[in-house]
Design a protein around this motif. Structure first.
Motif, PDB file in Angstrom:
ATOM      1  N   GLN A   1      -3.996   9.537  -1.574  1.00 34.61           N
ATOM      2  CA  GLN A   1      -4.441   8.179  -1.301  1.00 34.61           C
ATOM      3  C   GLN A   1      -5.113   8.114   0.060  1.00 34.61           C
TER       4      GLN A   1
ATOM      5  N   GLU B   1       2.721   6.393  -6.562  1.00 33.16           N
ATOM      6  CA  GLU B   1       3.972   6.553  -7.308  1.00 33.16           C
ATOM      7  C   GLU B   1       4.305   5.286  -8.098  1.00 33.16           C
ATOM      8  N   LYS B   2       3.989   4.129  -7.533  1.00 28.74           N
ATOM      9  CA  LYS B   2       4.238   2.874  -8.246  1.00 28.74           C
ATOM     10  C   LYS B   2       3.350   2.762  -9.482  1.00 28.74           C
TER      11      LYS B   2
ATOM     12  N   ARG C   1       5.901   7.842 -11.043  1.00 28.86           N
ATOM     13  CA  ARG C   1       6.440   9.114 -10.561  1.00 28.86           C
ATOM     14  C   ARG C   1       5.511   9.629  -9.457  1.00 28.86           C
ATOM     15  N   PRO C   2       5.960  10.584  -8.660  1.00 31.42           N
ATOM     16  CA  PRO C   2       5.073  11.156  -7.641  1.00 31.42           C
ATOM     17  C   PRO C   2       3.967  11.987  -8.287  1.00 31.42           C
TER      18      PRO C   2
ATOM     19  N   ARG D   1       0.825  -1.212   0.000  1.00 32.25           N
ATOM     20  CA  ARG D   1       0.000   0.000   0.000  1.00 32.25           C
ATOM     21  C   ARG D   1       0.860   1.263   0.000  1.00 32.25           C
ATOM     22  N   ASN D   2       2.015   1.206   0.661  1.00 26.69           N
ATOM     23  CA  ASN D   2       2.864   2.397   0.762  1.00 26.69           C
ATOM     24  C   ASN D   2       3.411   2.798  -0.609  1.00 26.69           C
ATOM     25  N   GLY D   3       3.296   4.077  -0.923  1.00 26.35           N
ATOM     26  CA  GLY D   3       3.806   4.584  -2.192  1.00 26.35           C
ATOM     27  C   GLY D   3       3.089   4.029  -3.400  1.00 26.35           C
ATOM     28  N   LEU D   4       1.840   3.613  -3.228  1.00 23.63           N
ATOM     29  CA  LEU D   4       1.118   2.956  -4.310  1.00 23.63           C
ATOM     30  C   LEU D   4       0.899   3.880  -5.504  1.00 23.63           C
TER      31      LEU D   4
END
Length: 207
Positions: free
Chosen positions: A77, A65-66, A70-71, A60-63
């Motif tokens: 989220q 961006e994945k 890119r950010p 879930r973390n940084g989903l």
């Protein structure tokens, strides 16, 4: 109609049905659309399993961006269990919500007004405030319960927009197929996309 045509605010949910690439494409197009100012993204717990299996995207973390590569400065989220989030209230300004893909379980919760989590509650808010709610259901074949729930949701004001890609535009790969489908969804809510296929009467292949 949106409160400001150049400052759209949308809620996007991904649930545990097959078709994660369609949800990813939706986020990519909205993030690149200058008319869209804010996107609240709610991935369900079950969607994380589908993302891992279909796209090798885990966690879930940084989903965001994945999924984008890119950010993003406009996508926020939200957790599925955050029932107190802004989009859970009708007083929060929003131009609508798209659930893509929409599982039969999520459809059932929305159609029957259960509001057990943030996705169902945000959808319920759209219905009660008469805002656009597009449910891109993904299942086959449909049983009578599925059909009944689609009818209930449609009667309440939702648009049932099954994930059925077109072939008359001769897509070269699955990415183009997903992009053209998502473009149809966005055109439906009032955000037509550049490069979207438009049927012409003199074309050889029927629509």
């Amino acid at each position: 109609m949106p409160h400001d045509p150049n400052r759209w605010s949308l809620t996007i949910a991904m649930t545990g049905a097959s078709g994660a690439v369609f949800g990813q494409t939706l986020l990519q197009l909205l993030d690149a659309d200058a008319r869209v100012e804010r996107i609240h993204f709610i991935p369900s717990e079950n969607s994380l399993r589908v993302l891992a299996e279909e796209m090798q995207v885990s966690g879930r973390n940084g989903l965001v961006e994945k999924l984008l590569g890119r950010p993003s400065g406009k996508i926020q989220q939200l957790a599925e269990n955050d029932i107190g989030a802004c989009v859970a209230s009708g007083s929060y300004p929003s131009d609508g919500m798209i659930v893509l893909p929409c599982s039969m379980g999520t459809l059932a919760g929305i159609a029957n007004g259960l509001a057990q989590n943030l996705i169902e509650r945000a959808a319920d808010v759209c219905l009660k405030e008469r805002r656009a709610l597009v449910l891109c259901v993904r299942e086959t074949p449909f049983n009578k319960i599925h059909l009944r729930n689609m009818s209930l949701a449609a009667d309440a004001g939702a648009t049932i927009f099954p994930v059925i890609p077109a072939f008359y535009d001769h897509p070269v790969d699955s990415a183009e197929m997903a992009r053209q489908f998502v473009a149809r969804v966005l055109a439906h809510v009032g955000l037509p996309q550049p490069g979207a296929f438009v049927w012409k009467p003199d074309a050889e292949t029927p629509p």
